[in-house]
Design an enzyme around this catalytic site. Structure first.
Site, PDB file in Angstrom:
ATOM      1  CE  LYS A  79      39.659  40.005  29.024  1.00  0.00           C
ATOM      2  NZ  LYS A  79      39.191  38.745  29.658  1.00  0.00           N
ATOM      3  CB  SER A 154      42.014  37.902  32.281  1.00  0.00           C
ATOM      4  OG  SER A 154      40.890  37.498  31.517  1.00  0.00           O
ATOM      5  CB  SER A 178      38.272  36.276  32.884  1.00  0.00           C
ATOM      6  OG  SER A 178      39.557  35.802  33.180  1.00  0.00           O
TER       7      SER A 178
END
Ligand code: GLN
Length: 486
Positions: A79, A154, A178
């Site tokens: 990420k 996210s 997330s």
């Protein structure tokens, strides 16, 4: 070699160990897959092909020298809010669009030591604020199961990339859901570890009392393999715990006879899609078949307040954490203002997207004098109540089970104009961060033809129990083996 979207870390490790394939070949296969599908899925902010090949060569040397571990030479995606030395780390924000960190996050350092091959950095909601990746300043990631729908957020890029076979596994971060919500939406396995289990040094901070890093993988065994590497105390993160890391692989025993499972009724909220409810109920019935003792009538009465508590605490912490983006220290810097104050203001005006600004304003308001007691302090008190109720429940039950989300993946654009609707998509995951306990989301079926995730929640530092429970379920079902066709 199997298709990349079916290959687990474990299977790839066997093939590497037996020299059926080299890490360079494996890496090339993933880079090829990225080339084929990422224009559709748009999971990646950067593809790090050159670095990946270099790391794969090094991994092949480690394997030849007998120095490999299960993660050596395995392609991964990270990420884009975890600092990678020499590789752009954007947080999917204009503010950090050109930020190249001079150091590695601890998780990256640990993975590098074991011979990780990083093939790319994953798209996300800007500064991890969101549930769909639509808040990325660059583009929206698409759900590999239906390209018209969101992958969740996210960590949407991290989840979509694993589901699409662009990496064997990925890392995400979870402040309010997330990792788990996108894992559920993309039908992969995702763990939010106990607060303090994994070092957050080098993770770009959103809400420091809630953020945790964790893996997104094809199955539970892979999740345990990644946790074996990234967990543990780090003197550079004062919130990481000095607690021994067990060998998580040892918890993969398919036996949940007598496991005490509680089903908290507050998590089957009004407005939940009935097909999702049905899917979770049949997953729970499967658990009963496998020997679990299920109590359907558990109550965590303060959990419905978690959403309100979260949207006071998370923005408050974010408003403090994001104050560092002033155009002076690093990141985007507006230079054409009339004076320093004007430059600082415009840096933020142009550098941050609307959701980030909304959170900073919310947080600044909640922390301001006169409102601090009414909002922030009140929220902290309710937080304690929520945590206490989890403690009480875990005196009676080994795990709690809920749906990961109340709905299947929604359409791109469906909720962007309605922040409250968007916030509601995390009702089942937020309380877990508020309480600091661990939870895993695993594939548990399909509703309306789209993935449904089941969330298994445990006591602090009971990741082994979560793995054992989830592993037993995966041994008896094949939801996690179903892959999207791209
Ligand atoms: N969707 C939640 C939010 O917008 C949670 C995000 C997260 O876990 N990083 O804050």
């Amino acid at each position: 070699m199997a298709n990349t979207n079916q290959l687990t870390i474990y299977a790839a490790y066997q093939q590497l160990k037996q020299k059926q394939i080299s890490s360079v070949e494996l890496t090339q296969a993933y880079l090829q897959r990225i080339h084929e599908v990422d224009s559709k899925v748009k999971a990646l902010v950067s593809v790090t092909a050159e670095l990946a090949i270099k790391q794969a060569k090094k991994a092949d040397q480690m394997i030849a020298a007998g120095e490999s571990t299960p993660l050596t030479g395995i392609p991964a995606i990270i990420k884009d809010n975890m600092c990678t030395q020499g590789v752009k780390t954007t947080c999917s924000s204009k503010m950090l669009e050109n930020f190249v960190p001079p150091y590695n996050a601890t998780v990256i350092e640990k993975l590098n030591q074991t011979g990780m091959v990083m093939v790319g950095k994953a798209n996300m909601d800007e500064f991890a604020m969101g549930s769909s990746t639509e808040n990325s300043a660059f583009f929206t990631t698409r759900n590999p199961w239906d390209l018209e729908r969101v992958p969740g957020g996210s960590s949407g890029g991290s989840a979509a990339s694993v589901a699409a076979g662009e990496a064997t596994y990925s890392l995400g971060s979870d402040t309010g859901g997330s990792i788990r919500q996108p894992a559920g939406f993309c039908s992969v396995t995702g763990l939010k570890p106990t607060y303090g289990r994994v070092s957050r040094y080098g993770l770009i901070a959103f809400a420091s009392s809630l953020d945790q890093i964790g893996p997104l993988t094809q199955d539970v065994r892979d999740c345990a393999l990644v946790m074996n590497c990234i967990s543990g105390y780090d003197h550079r993160d004062s919130t990481s715990m000095q607690k021994e890391v067990p060998d998580y692989l040892k918890s993969l025993v398919p036996d949940i006879k007598g496991l005490r499972v509680g089903i908290p009724k507050e998590y089957f909220v009004e407005g939940m899609q009935p097909e999702v409810k049905t899917a979770i109920e049949s997953a729970i019935n499967k658990m009963i078949e496998l020997g679990a003792l299920v109590d359907w009538n558990v109550s965590l009465p303060s959990s419905p307040y978690a959403l309100a508590v979260y949207y006071i605490i998370a923005p408050s912490e974010a408003s403090a954490n994001l104050a560092r983006y002033d155009g002076v220290k690093y990141g985007f810097s507006y230079q054409d203002g009339v004076n320093m104050w004007d430059n600082m203001e415009k840096t933020r005006q142009f550098g941050f997207g609307p959701e980030v600004k909304r959170r900073i304003m919310l947080g600044t308001y909640a922390l301001s004098s006169g409102y601090y007691d009414a909002y922030y302090l009140k929220a902290q008190k309710v937080r304690t109540l929520i945590r206490r109720e989890f403690d009480e429940a875990f005196a009676k039950y080994d795990v709690l089970i809920t749906p990961t989300s109340t709905s299947v993946p929604f359409k791109i654009g469906e909720k962007v104009d309605d922040p409250i609707q968007m916030y509601l998509s995390d009702v089942c995951t937020l309380p877990i961060n508020i309480a600091g306990v661990p939870a895993i989301s695993i594939p548990a079926g399909f509703a309306r033809g789209l993935p449904v995730g089941m969330q298994i929640i445990g006591r602090p530092f009971s990741e082994e129990t979560l793995f054992k429970t989830a592993y037993t379920y995966q041994q008896a079902t094949d939801w996690h083996l179903k892959k999207p066709v791209l």
